[in-house]
Design a protein around this motif. Structure first.
Motif, PDB file in Angstrom:
ATOM      1  N   PRO A   1      18.508  26.786 -16.405  1.00  0.00           N
ATOM      2  CA  PRO A   1      19.101  26.716 -15.067  1.00  0.00           C
ATOM      3  C   PRO A   1      19.003  25.318 -14.462  1.00  0.00           C
ATOM      4  O   PRO A   1      17.934  24.706 -14.450  1.00  0.00           O
ATOM      5  CB  PRO A   1      18.286  27.728 -14.257  1.00  0.00           C
ATOM      6  N   ARG A   2      20.117  24.829 -13.942  1.00  0.00           N
ATOM      7  CA  ARG A   2      20.142  23.572 -13.198  1.00  0.00           C
ATOM      8  C   ARG A   2      19.878  23.818 -11.706  1.00  0.00           C
ATOM      9  O   ARG A   2      19.501  22.897 -10.987  1.00  0.00           O
ATOM     10  CB  ARG A   2      21.505  22.889 -13.350  1.00  0.00           C
TER      11      ARG A   2
ATOM     12  N   THR B   1       8.826   9.174  -9.821  1.00  0.00           N
ATOM     13  CA  THR B   1      10.218   9.619 -10.009  1.00  0.00           C
ATOM     14  C   THR B   1      10.914   8.942 -11.178  1.00  0.00           C
ATOM     15  O   THR B   1      12.003   9.362 -11.573  1.00  0.00           O
ATOM     16  CB  THR B   1      11.025   9.385  -8.724  1.00  0.00           C
ATOM     17  N   THR B   2      10.305   7.920 -11.742  1.00  0.00           N
ATOM     18  CA  THR B   2      10.905   7.260 -12.911  1.00  0.00           C
ATOM     19  C   THR B   2      10.559   7.986 -14.214  1.00  0.00           C
ATOM     20  O   THR B   2      11.132   7.674 -15.262  1.00  0.00           O
ATOM     21  CB  THR B   2      10.441   5.803 -13.023  1.00  0.00           C
ATOM     22  N   LEU B   3       9.633   8.953 -14.145  1.00  0.00           N
ATOM     23  CA  LEU B   3       9.226   9.651 -15.364  1.00  0.00           C
ATOM     24  C   LEU B   3      10.392  10.467 -15.926  1.00  0.00           C
ATOM     25  O   LEU B   3      11.068  11.198 -15.200  1.00  0.00           O
ATOM     26  CB  LEU B   3       8.057  10.591 -15.080  1.00  0.00           C
ATOM     27  N   ARG B   4      10.580  10.372 -17.222  1.00  0.00           N
ATOM     28  CA  ARG B   4      11.609  11.165 -17.906  1.00  0.00           C
ATOM     29  C   ARG B   4      11.149  11.418 -19.329  1.00  0.00           C
ATOM     30  O   ARG B   4      10.777  10.483 -20.044  1.00  0.00           O
ATOM     31  CB  ARG B   4      12.955  10.441 -17.902  1.00  0.00           C
TER      32      ARG B   4
ATOM     33  N   ARG C   1      12.030  18.897 -15.153  1.00  0.00           N
ATOM     34  CA  ARG C   1      12.907  19.411 -14.107  1.00  0.00           C
ATOM     35  C   ARG C   1      13.924  18.357 -13.656  1.00  0.00           C
ATOM     36  O   ARG C   1      15.021  18.693 -13.223  1.00  0.00           O
ATOM     37  CB  ARG C   1      12.066  19.866 -12.910  1.00  0.00           C
ATOM     38  N   GLY C   2      13.558  17.077 -13.759  1.00  0.00           N
ATOM     39  CA  GLY C   2      14.478  16.014 -13.361  1.00  0.00           C
ATOM     40  C   GLY C   2      15.737  15.974 -14.195  1.00  0.00           C
ATOM     41  O   GLY C   2      16.787  15.511 -13.725  1.00  0.00           O
TER      42      GLY C   2
ATOM     43  N   ALA D   1      18.820  16.917 -10.303  1.00  0.00           N
ATOM     44  CA  ALA D   1      18.663  15.515  -9.901  1.00  0.00           C
ATOM     45  C   ALA D   1      17.762  15.362  -8.680  1.00  0.00           C
ATOM     46  O   ALA D   1      17.236  14.272  -8.425  1.00  0.00           O
ATOM     47  CB  ALA D   1      20.033  14.905  -9.608  1.00  0.00           C
ATOM     48  N   ALA D   2      17.555  16.450  -7.936  1.00  0.00           N
ATOM     49  CA  ALA D   2      16.707  16.397  -6.747  1.00  0.00           C
ATOM     50  C   ALA D   2      15.229  16.523  -7.084  1.00  0.00           C
ATOM     51  O   ALA D   2      14.394  16.480  -6.174  1.00  0.00           O
ATOM     52  CB  ALA D   2      17.118  17.491  -5.762  1.00  0.00           C
TER      53      ALA D   2
END
Length: 480
Positions: free
Chosen positions: A221-222, A318-321, A345-346, A350-351
Motif C-alpha cells: 500500500p502507498r 529524511t535522506t535515509l533510503r 515507508r518513504g 513520499a510524506a
C-alpha cells in the motif's frame, strides 16, 4: 433513534474491512437497500487503519499494521475500484520475492529470491535458477515441494501442522529457515509447529504456484490503510444515501418476533429497527451479541484463539533510503532479534521519508517486552543486518501491537460460514470459513458473501409478502 426510512433497511454492525465491504456491496448490487454502517471506534478500518502516532512522532499517521497484499486478491482489488480507488496508483506492485540484506554466494547468510516477470509457472523456475544464498540441495528441495504440491492440487486430505508437512516433503533446514517459516508466520500469523498446512498450501497456491504470474505479485500500500479502502468506502456509501456512524456501539440485537418482522438493535443506547443485519464485529464481540440468540454459534466464535502482531516504526533522517522497498530479516528471539520484515515507508509514501516499519508476526513473546526495549533491539538488528550503524539510533520510535490481530490458524479449525440459522442475520469477518487465513482478502470476501446472503433473504421475504397479499385478497363479490 429512528431507522432510515424507505427501502430495505440493513444494519451492518462493525466498520472494519469486512463491514465496509458488506455495506458497499449492499449499496452497489442490491438496489433499494437502505444501509446503516455502525462502528464503535472513531474511525473505520478495524485492524487495518491509521492512527495518530502521538508523543515524539507528533501528528504522524501510522498504520496499526504493515500489510502486503497479493495480486491474487481479486475481490479486494475489485472492491477498491468499486469505491473509486485505482489499485495501480494506490499499490506498489512488485514481483514475488524473499530478499534478505545479506546473501553471499557461500550460503552463510540470507538469500536473494525474486521471481522474474516470466509467464507462470516459469517465473518460479526463473527465481530458483537465479536465487543466491541457496545450495543445490536447497533448490532441489524447493522445486520438489512445488511440483509435489501442484500434483496434489495444493490440497491435503488430512490437515497437519506446517512443520510436519515440511518434514514430509524433505525440506532442508536452510529452505525452512529462509523461506517456509517466514512465509508461514507472515501469512498465517501462527508458528509453523502449530499452523494449518491446508491453509498454508492455499496461500502458496496463489503465490508460488499461481498460474497467472501477476497473481503472485506482492502489492504494498502507498496510502495509509484507512485511506486505502475504509474512508473511500464511507464516501461511496454516503454518496448513495447510506448512513455511516462512528463512535456508535451496537449494544444488543433482538430478532423478529414473527416471520417477516424487524430486527431491533441498540445503537449508542437508542433502539432502531432493521429488516436484516450483517454482524461484522470482531468474533469475540459477535459471540457476546449472539450468546442469548444462538448459543452454539456464539460458543464456536468464543472458542477462537488469537495471535498478536507488532509493528515497530523507526524514524531516521529524511535522506535515509533502503536499496529495496522491503527486506526479509532473520529473526532469532532468544538472541533479541525480533524483526521479520522491514519496509521503507518513504518509498511507498513520499510524506514519510526516512521512516522504517518492522513487522513482528506471531508476536506473543515480543508483545510482553517493554516497548522501548523492543524498539531498541529492533534498531540494533537493523544496524547489524543492513550494515548501517546509524540505524541503531533512530530519532524516535513507536511500537503498535494488535493483541488480537488474527485468529490462530491451526489445523482443522472450525470456522463458521457467513450464513446463520437466524433469519436475516449474516456474519462477516476474516474468521469466517475460507481456504485463506485471516487476510484482508478473506475479510472482503466475507463481506461480499454476507451481502449476497442478505440479498437472497430480501428476495425471499418480498416473495413471501407478495404471496401473502395475493392469498389474502378478497374474491369478487365477497364480504370481508
Amino acid at each position: 433513534m429512528s431507522a432510515p426510512e424507505g427501502g430495505w433497511r440493513v444494519l451492518v454492525a462493525g466498520g472494519g474491512w469486512a463491514g465496509c465491504a458488506a455495506a458497499v456491496e449492499l449499496a452497489a448490487r442490491h438496489g433499494g437497500a437502505s444501509v446503516t454502517l455502525a462502528e464503535s471506534a472513531r474511525s473505520l478500518g478495524g485492524r487495518a487503519r491509521a492512527l495518530q502516532a502521538g508523543g515524539a512522532a507528533g501528528d504522524t499517521l501510522l498504520d496499526n499494521g504493515q500489510h502486503i497484499l497479493l495480486g491474487a486478491y481479486g475481490e479486494t482489488l475489485r472492491m477498491l475500484r468499486q469505491v473509486g480507488v485505482d489499485p495501480a496508483q494506490a499499490l506498489l506492485r512488485l514481483p514475488l520475492q524473499m530478499r534478505y540484506p545479506y546473501a553471499p554466494p557461500d550460503g552463510s547468510g540470507g538469500m536473494d529470491f525474486v521471481a522474474p516477470r516470466w509467464p507462470a509457472p516459469w517465473h518460479l523456475a526463473g527465481a530458483l535458477l537465479r536465487a543466491r544464498g541457496l545450495a543445490r540441495a536447497d533448490k532441489l528441495a524447493l522445486a520438489r515441494f512445488a511440483s509435489t504440491a501442484r500434483r496434489m492440487g495444493w490440497v491435503l486430505y488430512h490437515d497437519c501442522p506446517v512443520e510436519e508437512l515440511l518434514d514430509r516433503f524433505d525440506q532442508t533446514p536452510r529452505v525452512k529457515r529462509l523461506l517456509w517459516h517466514p512465509l508461514c508466520i507472515a501469512a498465517l500469523n501462527t508458528p509453523p509447529e502449530r499452523a494449518s498446512s491446508q491453509v498454508f498450501l492455499a496461500v502458496l497456491r496463489d503465490s508460488l504456484g499461481a498460474w497467472r504470474r501477476a497473481a503472485s505479485d506482492m502489492l504494498l500500500p502507498r496510502l495509509d490503510m484507512g485511506a486505502l479502502f475504509p474512508q473511500a468506502a464511507a464516501r461511496y456509501l454516503e454518496g448513495r444515501g447510506a448512513t455511516v456512524m462512528t463512535g456508535c456501539r451496537v449494544g444488543a440485537l433482538t430478532p423478529p418476533a414473527q416471520p417477516g418482522g424487524s430486527w431491533r438493535a441498540l445503537l449508542a443506547g437508542q433502539e432502531a429497527s432493521f429488516d436484516a443485519v450483517v454482524l461484522a464485529t470482531p468474533a469475540s464481540v459477535s459471540a457476546s451479541l449472539l450468546a442469548p440468540l444462538e448459543p452454539a454459534l456464539a460458543a464456536r466464535l468464543g472458542a477462537l484463539d488469537y495471535e498478536p502482531i507488532a509493528t515497530c516504526y523507526l524514524q531516521y533522517d529524511t535522506t535515509l533510503r533502503l536499496d529495496l522497498p522491503f527486506y526479509a530479516l532473520l529473526d532469532d528471539p532468544p538472541a533479541g532479534r525480533w524483526g521479520q520484515f522491514v519496509f521503507d515507508r518513504g518509498q511507498l509514501d513520499a510524506a514519510q521519508p526516512g521512516l522504517l516499519a518492522v513487522v513482528v508476526s506471531a508476536a506473543g513473546e515480543a508483545a510482553r517486552l517493554d516497548q522501548d526495549a523492543l524498539a531498541a533491539a529492533i534498531a540494533a538488528q537493523l544496524a547489524q543486518d543492513l550494515a548501517r550503524p546509524a540505524l541503531a539510533a533512530p530519532r524516535w520510535s513507536r511500537v503498535i501491537t494488535e493483541k488480537r490481530a488474527t485468529f490462530a490458524c491451526t489445523p482443522g479449525l472450525d470456522r463458521p460460514g457467513v450464513e446463520t440459522a437466524l433469519p436475516g442475520l449474516a456474519l462477516a469477518g476474516d474468521y469466517t470459513a475460507s481456504d485463506y487465513p485471516a487476510t484482508l482478502e478473506t475479510a472482503v470476501r466475507s463481506g461480499a458473501a454476507a451481502a449476497t446472503v442478505i440479498g437472497a433473504y430480501r428476495t425471499l421475504a418480498l416473495e413471501k409478502r407478495s404471496l401473502s397479499h395475493t392469498d389474502g385478497a378478497a374474491a369478487p363479490g365477497s364480504v370481508r
